[in-house]
Design a protein around this motif. Structure first.
Motif, PDB file in Angstrom:
ATOM      1  N   ARG A   1     -58.214 -40.420  23.650  1.00  0.00           N
ATOM      2  CA  ARG A   1     -57.966 -40.706  22.238  1.00  0.00           C
ATOM      3  C   ARG A   1     -56.528 -40.308  21.925  1.00  0.00           C
ATOM      4  O   ARG A   1     -56.250 -39.234  21.413  1.00  0.00           O
ATOM      5  N   GLN A   2     -55.615 -41.189  22.213  1.00  0.00           N
ATOM      6  CA  GLN A   2     -54.211 -40.822  22.098  1.00  0.00           C
ATOM      7  C   GLN A   2     -53.727 -40.764  20.658  1.00  0.00           C
ATOM      8  O   GLN A   2     -52.620 -40.323  20.389  1.00  0.00           O
ATOM      9  N   ALA A   3     -54.557 -41.212  19.687  1.00  0.00           N
ATOM     10  CA  ALA A   3     -54.211 -40.983  18.290  1.00  0.00           C
ATOM     11  C   ALA A   3     -54.305 -39.494  17.983  1.00  0.00           C
ATOM     12  O   ALA A   3     -53.643 -38.977  17.092  1.00  0.00           O
ATOM     13  N   VAL A   4     -55.164 -38.780  18.727  1.00  0.00           N
ATOM     14  CA  VAL A   4     -55.282 -37.337  18.580  1.00  0.00           C
ATOM     15  C   VAL A   4     -54.234 -36.645  19.438  1.00  0.00           C
ATOM     16  O   VAL A   4     -53.494 -35.804  18.990  1.00  0.00           O
ATOM     17  N   SER A   5     -54.179 -37.008  20.700  1.00  0.00           N
ATOM     18  CA  SER A   5     -53.210 -36.428  21.612  1.00  0.00           C
ATOM     19  C   SER A   5     -52.042 -37.390  21.760  1.00  0.00           C
ATOM     20  O   SER A   5     -52.161 -38.443  22.364  1.00  0.00           O
ATOM     21  N   SER A   6     -50.920 -37.024  21.187  1.00  0.00           N
ATOM     22  CA  SER A   6     -49.773 -37.924  21.170  1.00  0.00           C
ATOM     23  C   SER A   6     -49.046 -37.970  22.500  1.00  0.00           C
ATOM     24  O   SER A   6     -48.183 -38.814  22.711  1.00  0.00           O
ATOM     25  N   GLY A   7     -49.372 -37.048  23.416  1.00  0.00           N
ATOM     26  CA  GLY A   7     -48.613 -36.952  24.657  1.00  0.00           C
ATOM     27  C   GLY A   7     -47.307 -36.207  24.471  1.00  0.00           C
ATOM     28  O   GLY A   7     -46.481 -36.132  25.379  1.00  0.00           O
ATOM     29  N   MET A   8     -47.121 -35.609  23.282  1.00  0.00           N
ATOM     30  CA  MET A   8     -45.863 -34.928  22.986  1.00  0.00           C
ATOM     31  C   MET A   8     -45.635 -33.730  23.905  1.00  0.00           C
ATOM     32  O   MET A   8     -44.503 -33.476  24.332  1.00  0.00           O
TER      33      MET A   8
ATOM     34  N   PHE B   1     -46.574 -33.265  27.045  1.00  0.00           N
ATOM     35  CA  PHE B   1     -46.099 -33.719  28.349  1.00  0.00           C
ATOM     36  C   PHE B   1     -44.623 -34.083  28.259  1.00  0.00           C
ATOM     37  O   PHE B   1     -43.799 -33.609  29.059  1.00  0.00           O
ATOM     38  N   ALA B   2     -44.275 -34.925  27.299  1.00  0.00           N
ATOM     39  CA  ALA B   2     -42.894 -35.418  27.192  1.00  0.00           C
ATOM     40  C   ALA B   2     -41.916 -34.293  26.886  1.00  0.00           C
ATOM     41  O   ALA B   2     -40.820 -34.227  27.465  1.00  0.00           O
ATOM     42  N   ALA B   3     -42.301 -33.379  25.977  1.00  0.00           N
ATOM     43  CA  ALA B   3     -41.404 -32.284  25.606  1.00  0.00           C
ATOM     44  C   ALA B   3     -41.175 -31.338  26.777  1.00  0.00           C
ATOM     45  O   ALA B   3     -40.047 -30.887  27.026  1.00  0.00           O
ATOM     46  N   THR B   4     -42.234 -31.031  27.518  1.00  0.00           N
ATOM     47  CA  THR B   4     -42.096 -30.142  28.667  1.00  0.00           C
ATOM     48  C   THR B   4     -41.254 -30.798  29.758  1.00  0.00           C
ATOM     49  O   THR B   4     -40.395 -30.148  30.378  1.00  0.00           O
ATOM     50  N   TYR B   5     -41.490 -32.069  29.988  1.00  0.00           N
ATOM     51  CA  TYR B   5     -40.733 -32.820  30.996  1.00  0.00           C
ATOM     52  C   TYR B   5     -39.244 -32.820  30.646  1.00  0.00           C
ATOM     53  O   TYR B   5     -38.385 -32.523  31.493  1.00  0.00           O
ATOM     54  N   ALA B   6     -38.922 -33.105  29.388  1.00  0.00           N
ATOM     55  CA  ALA B   6     -37.521 -33.150  28.961  1.00  0.00           C
ATOM     56  C   ALA B   6     -36.894 -31.761  28.978  1.00  0.00           C
ATOM     57  O   ALA B   6     -35.757 -31.584  29.437  1.00  0.00           O
ATOM     58  N   LEU B   7     -37.631 -30.786  28.486  1.00  0.00           N
ATOM     59  CA  LEU B   7     -37.121 -29.417  28.444  1.00  0.00           C
ATOM     60  C   LEU B   7     -36.793 -28.918  29.849  1.00  0.00           C
ATOM     61  O   LEU B   7     -35.720 -28.335  30.084  1.00  0.00           O
ATOM     62  N   GLY B   8     -37.677 -29.170  30.796  1.00  0.00           N
ATOM     63  CA  GLY B   8     -37.448 -28.721  32.164  1.00  0.00           C
ATOM     64  C   GLY B   8     -36.226 -29.358  32.790  1.00  0.00           C
ATOM     65  O   GLY B   8     -35.386 -28.668  33.397  1.00  0.00           O
ATOM     66  N   HIS B   9     -36.083 -30.667  32.638  1.00  0.00           N
ATOM     67  CA  HIS B   9     -34.966 -31.361  33.295  1.00  0.00           C
ATOM     68  C   HIS B   9     -33.623 -31.048  32.643  1.00  0.00           C
ATOM     69  O   HIS B   9     -32.609 -30.896  33.348  1.00  0.00           O
TER      70      HIS B   9
END
Length: 352
Positions: free
Chosen positions: A277-284, A286-294
């Motif tokens: 249910r991606q309306a609940v889980s935006s995937g933010m 995952f994306a924020a951690t991925y960007a922050l790490g790199h």
């Protein structure tokens, strides 16, 4: 918190749950915003991030979160106005837990915030000490600790993607510091961290949502350490703030989205009924951690010579990559979520 057995959340019949009314949801979000401004010491940057969260969650017309934000900011609403609208025991518990997490999100609870929580607990008729203690343990977990075993979703030998956006930053080869991990191993470390936080985002408990921030901070700490930097919490928070990652606003967005989606606080529905249910889980997460790490990897590898605008631009570009990758790694995110519970997450954050 509802217990989890065998690392999985039990199914719970919808017939045994009382649906939360829009008025209760609105009241809980109002309590969260009151908590966010309880200390009166929010930086303008953090205020703007909270405003953007309110705008981003504005699709629910019954709640009108931007309107709530304005009411709280202009001090037109007080606790006494909100608490009577929390009719059910579940709504009152959820309001208190979310307020505690909002106050703890930046790693410290000020005297004003503590006083707010005490008033809230008295008004609600509950203030579970165990929850507050666990939240404080999560928010103040040391960065340098004996690491608990983290799930190795992408195993050694498997290839992890590497974002071109960080390679487009100014060439710092001349002053590039040697690291303890190869590029391949670092890419895999960051991807595993992103998948783990993406999995945690799917869980319904407040404590799980709060755990994402310290895990992100520890990732940054470990990346800096791999290039010979001994960082403290203040430095890591400053880097996150430079990139535009607000600690309070990040928790508010994640928890607010779950609440509006009817997921937060409902064990059973979260993992087994809510996956996908991606309306609940935006995937933010995952994306924020991925960007922050790199971006952190490029920053420390290059001797911390990148300016604020370069860092922010790179973060936004890698965030866009992360949002696309989240769909690709959704099966791994969901499978990881099925093996998590609050006790396991507390162990990972505390270390040892």
């Amino acid at each position: 918190m509802p217990a989890a057995r065998n690392g999985r959340h039990e199914r719970q019949s919808d017939a045994t749950r009382t649906p939360m009314t829009p008025e209760e949801t609105r009241a809980i979000l109002t309590v969260c915003l009151l908590a966010a401004y309880a200390d009166g010491d929010k930086h303008d940057r953090e205020r703007e991030q909270i405003r953007q969260v309110a705008q981003g969650l504005a699709e629910d017309q019954q709640i009108n979160l931007p309107g709530l934000y304005q009411e709280v900011l202009m001090r037109r609403v007080q606790l006494a106005d909100v608490v009577p609208k929390l009719a059910s025991k579940e709504a009152r518990q959820l309001a208190y837990e979310m307020a505690v997490c909002v106050c703890e999100a930046d790693g410290r609870t000020s005297t004003q915030e503590q006083a707010f929580l005490e008033r809230l607990g008295e008004a609600l008729g509950q203030a579970p000490a165990e929850f507050a203690t666990q939240a404080d343990t999560l928010a103040n977990a040391p960065l340098a600790t004996a690491a608990a075993e983290l799930p190795e979703i992408i195993a050694t030998g498997e290839t992890a993607p590497h974002p071109a956006a960080v390679d487009a930053l100014p060439d710092t080869t001349a002053q590039r510091r040697p690291g303890t991990l190869s590029t391949t191993d670092m890419d895999r470390k960051i991807l595993n961290a992103a998948i783990l936080n993406g999995a945690i985002e799917l869980l319904p408990e407040n404590l799980s949502t709060l755990a994402i921030i310290p895990l992100q901070m520890r990732l940054v700490y470990q990346i800096g350490q791999s290039y010979g930097y001994e960082l403290d919490g203040g430095h890591v928070k400053d880097l996150l703030a430079t990139l535009g990652v607000g600690l309070t606003s990040q928790y508010l967005e994640q928890a607010g989205r779950k609440l509006l989606g009817g997921l937060l606080g409902k064990a059973g529905k979260g993992i087994l009924g809510g996956l996908g249910r991606q309306a609940v889980s935006s995937g933010m997460s995952f994306a924020a951690t991925y960007a922050l790490g790199h971006v952190a990897n490029q920053y420390y590898a290059g001797g911390r010579n990148l300016n604020t605008q370069m860092l922010r631009d790179a973060y936004q570009h890698v965030m866009a990559d992360g949002r696309q990758l989240q769909a690709q790694y959704l099966p791994q995110i969901q499978e990881t979520a099925r093996g998590l519970n609050t006790a396991r997450i507390l162990q990972m954050v505390r270390g040892g």
